[in-house]
Design an enzyme around this catalytic site. Structure first.
Site, mmCIF file in Angstrom:
data_model
loop_
_atom_site.group_PDB
_atom_site.id
_atom_site.type_symbol
_atom_site.label_atom_id
_atom_site.label_comp_id
_atom_site.label_asym_id
_atom_site.label_seq_id
_atom_site.Cartn_x
_atom_site.Cartn_y
_atom_site.Cartn_z
ATOM 1 N N HIS A 69 0.883 -1.315 -0.128
ATOM 2 C CA HIS A 69 0.114 -0.117 -0.096
ATOM 3 C C HIS A 69 0.758 1.275 0.124
ATOM 4 C CE1 HIS A 69 0.515 1.163 4.257
ATOM 5 N NE2 HIS A 69 0.432 -0.474 4.668
ATOM 6 N N ASP A 71 -0.331 4.457 1.093
ATOM 7 C CA ASP A 71 -0.607 5.434 2.114
ATOM 8 C C ASP A 71 -0.050 5.151 3.546
ATOM 9 O OD1 ASP A 71 -2.289 2.949 2.132
ATOM 10 O OD2 ASP A 71 -3.460 4.047 3.576
ATOM 11 N N ASP A 101 6.090 0.869 7.476
ATOM 12 C CA ASP A 101 4.657 0.595 7.102
ATOM 13 C C ASP A 101 4.376 1.418 6.016
ATOM 14 O OD1 ASP A 101 2.258 -0.489 7.029
ATOM 15 O OD2 ASP A 101 1.560 0.496 8.876
ATOM 16 N N GLU A 135 -5.011 1.479 2.277
ATOM 17 C CA GLU A 135 -5.033 0.359 3.310
ATOM 18 C C GLU A 135 -5.107 0.608 4.595
ATOM 19 O OE1 GLU A 135 -3.431 -2.813 5.860
ATOM 20 O OE2 GLU A 135 -2.763 -0.704 5.591
ATOM 21 N N GLU A 136 -4.749 1.898 5.065
ATOM 22 C CA GLU A 136 -4.817 2.108 6.561
ATOM 23 C C GLU A 136 -6.395 2.546 7.216
ATOM 24 O OE1 GLU A 136 -2.533 1.660 8.616
ATOM 25 O OE2 GLU A 136 -0.780 1.820 7.383
ATOM 26 N N GLU A 161 3.557 -6.123 3.694
ATOM 27 C CA GLU A 161 3.588 -5.485 5.102
ATOM 28 C C GLU A 161 4.828 -5.766 6.035
ATOM 29 O OE1 GLU A 161 1.707 -3.207 6.156
ATOM 30 O OE2 GLU A 161 -0.499 -3.540 5.301
ATOM 31 N N HIS A 378 3.417 3.153 12.631
ATOM 32 C CA HIS A 378 2.481 3.989 13.474
ATOM 33 C C HIS A 378 3.038 4.603 14.697
ATOM 34 C CE1 HIS A 378 -1.487 1.746 11.521
ATOM 35 N NE2 HIS A 378 -0.199 1.610 10.706
#
Length: 405
Positions: A69, A71, A101, A135-136, A161, A378
């Site tokens: 992903h 984003d 990530d 995706e998030e 991931e 994150h």
């Protein structure tokens, strides 16, 4: 492609502020790289500054899917030691928002495709690469790809991931529920003139918790364990001398194949409907997020090849005893096994785009979540290992060549 170019691609990706949006800018950058290498690709707009990208290398069957992903999550820059949108190197650590990530995995996959093309590596089959949006939050990109049929014919799926030298091939589903009670506001000195929504909400939450404990908590999956149920948000009332006319709760659940999202909603709905009939209340259940669980196959071809190719890289890590102890303790907290020298398969509560891409075949499919990175996603000062990033580029090249031999 030399190391300097590989690092520059990662730096360029980190620089693009694709915080829950702006994936089109990432897709345009990737398209320029893929076009220059002569790799077939297309951007699929999703509206605004959002888009997916699909690239294809090779021809015919089998088709190996790869996905990452574009984003990243939001950032509180004041908590960072460096600019979160500038790739910053400190020893083996590379810092930046989304560097783990999962822009390192995204870069590694794209560089792999370019290298295979430039080296004219013969492939007896096809690699179909997805760079996804959103995706998030909401998995909007993978939903669109699945709906448009881009998974048709795909026999195995590699998700980049961050796992480090581990394979995740069982992911719990995610379901967010809102319980909303509607009553009638009144003065607290005259409660009979109103209907206390907070009281109805509390009663229903008590019934739902009891139902979960009695009927759902004991149902387990051999790889993922049981369903998780958490009441995380409560709202109701605005002052102490007023009967609240509305109240709500938000519940997060992590689900397993043996107790599907639809089954859970149906059981809770039945309980709430019965309460409404008996108490004369107005309580409703709203499903806000609905991501199904996925479970792969430990003995499948892709998984076995990852272990065969990746084990020497895992064993070659220069980990101190303190590093090994820290990682072992962390994985123990997460109920995950640990072996510093071998790539093990395991499950995780967090979801990936695989939930959408495998929606029609969620159990037993040959898929693996396997990518560079660690457990700082994150977080403030997110980082990845430079050596691991470079290693995964090599691993992906060997993996594709072996899978499509």
């Amino acid at each position: 492609m030399d190391e300097k170019q590989k690092m520059q691609i990662l730096a360029d990706l980190v620089k693009i502020r694709s915080v829950n949006d702006h994936e089109l800018q990432v897709a345009n950058y990737l398209k320029r790289l893929l076009d220059a290498a002569g790799i077939e690709n297309e951007i699929l707009p999703l509206g605004g500054d959002r888009a997916n990208l699909v690239a294809t290398l090779g021809h015919g069957q089998p088709i190996l899917g790869m996905t990452g992903h574009m984003d990243v999550v939001d950032v509180e820059a004041e908590n960072w030691k460096s600019d979160p949108f500038v790739l910053t190197e400190d020893g083996d650590n590379l810092y930046g928002r989304g560097v783990a990530d999962m822009k390192d995995g995204l870069a590694a996959m794209v560089i792999t495709l370019i290298t295979l093309k430039e080296q004219r590596v013969p492939l007896n089959g096809t690699v179909r690469f997805f760079a996804t949006a959103g995706e998030e939050v909401g998995e909007i990109g993978s939903k669109a790809l699945a709906k448009a049929g881009y998974m048709d014919g795909v026999e195995a799926l590699l998700v980049g991931e961050p796992t480090g030298y581990r394979i995740i091939n069982a992911n719990k589903g995610t379901m967010n529920l809102t319980v909303k009670a509607t009553g009638k506001a009144a003065h607290s000195s005259m409660p009979k003139l109103g209907r206390n929504a907070a009281k109805d909400l509390i009663n229903v939450l008590h019934l739902m918790q009891a139902q979960f404990d009695d009927q759902m908590a004991s149902v387990e999956n051999t790889a993922m364990g049981g369903t998780l149920y958490n009441v995380d948000v409560l709202r109701g009332g605005n002052q102490v001398n007023a009967i609240p006319g509305s109240a709500s709760a938000e519940i997060n659940m992590r689900t397993i194949p043996e107790l599907s999202n639809d089954q859970i909603v149906a059981q809770f709905t039945q309980t709430i409907d019965q309460y409404n009939r008996e108490a004369g209340a107005n309580v409703e259940l709203i499903r806000d997020t609905n991501i199904i669980s996925t479970q792969g196959n430990d003995a499948a071809k892709l998984v076995k090849l990852i272990q065969k190719i990746g084990d020497p890289y895992a064993a070659g890590q220069n980990l101190s005893d303190a590093d090994k102890q820290r990682e072992a303790q962390l994985l123990q907290l997460l109920d995950m096994p640990y072996d510093p020298d071998h790539i093990l398969t395991m499950s995780a509560s967090g979801g990936t785009d695989a939930a959408q891409l495998l929606k029609d075949q969620p159990v037993g499919f040959d898929y693996a979540v396997f990518g560079p990175g660690n457990d700082t996603q994150h977080q403030d000062n997110e980082y990845t290992s430079k050596q691991m990033y470079l290693n995964f580029i090599e691993i992906y090249q060997k993996l594709i060549t072996a899978y499509l031999a």
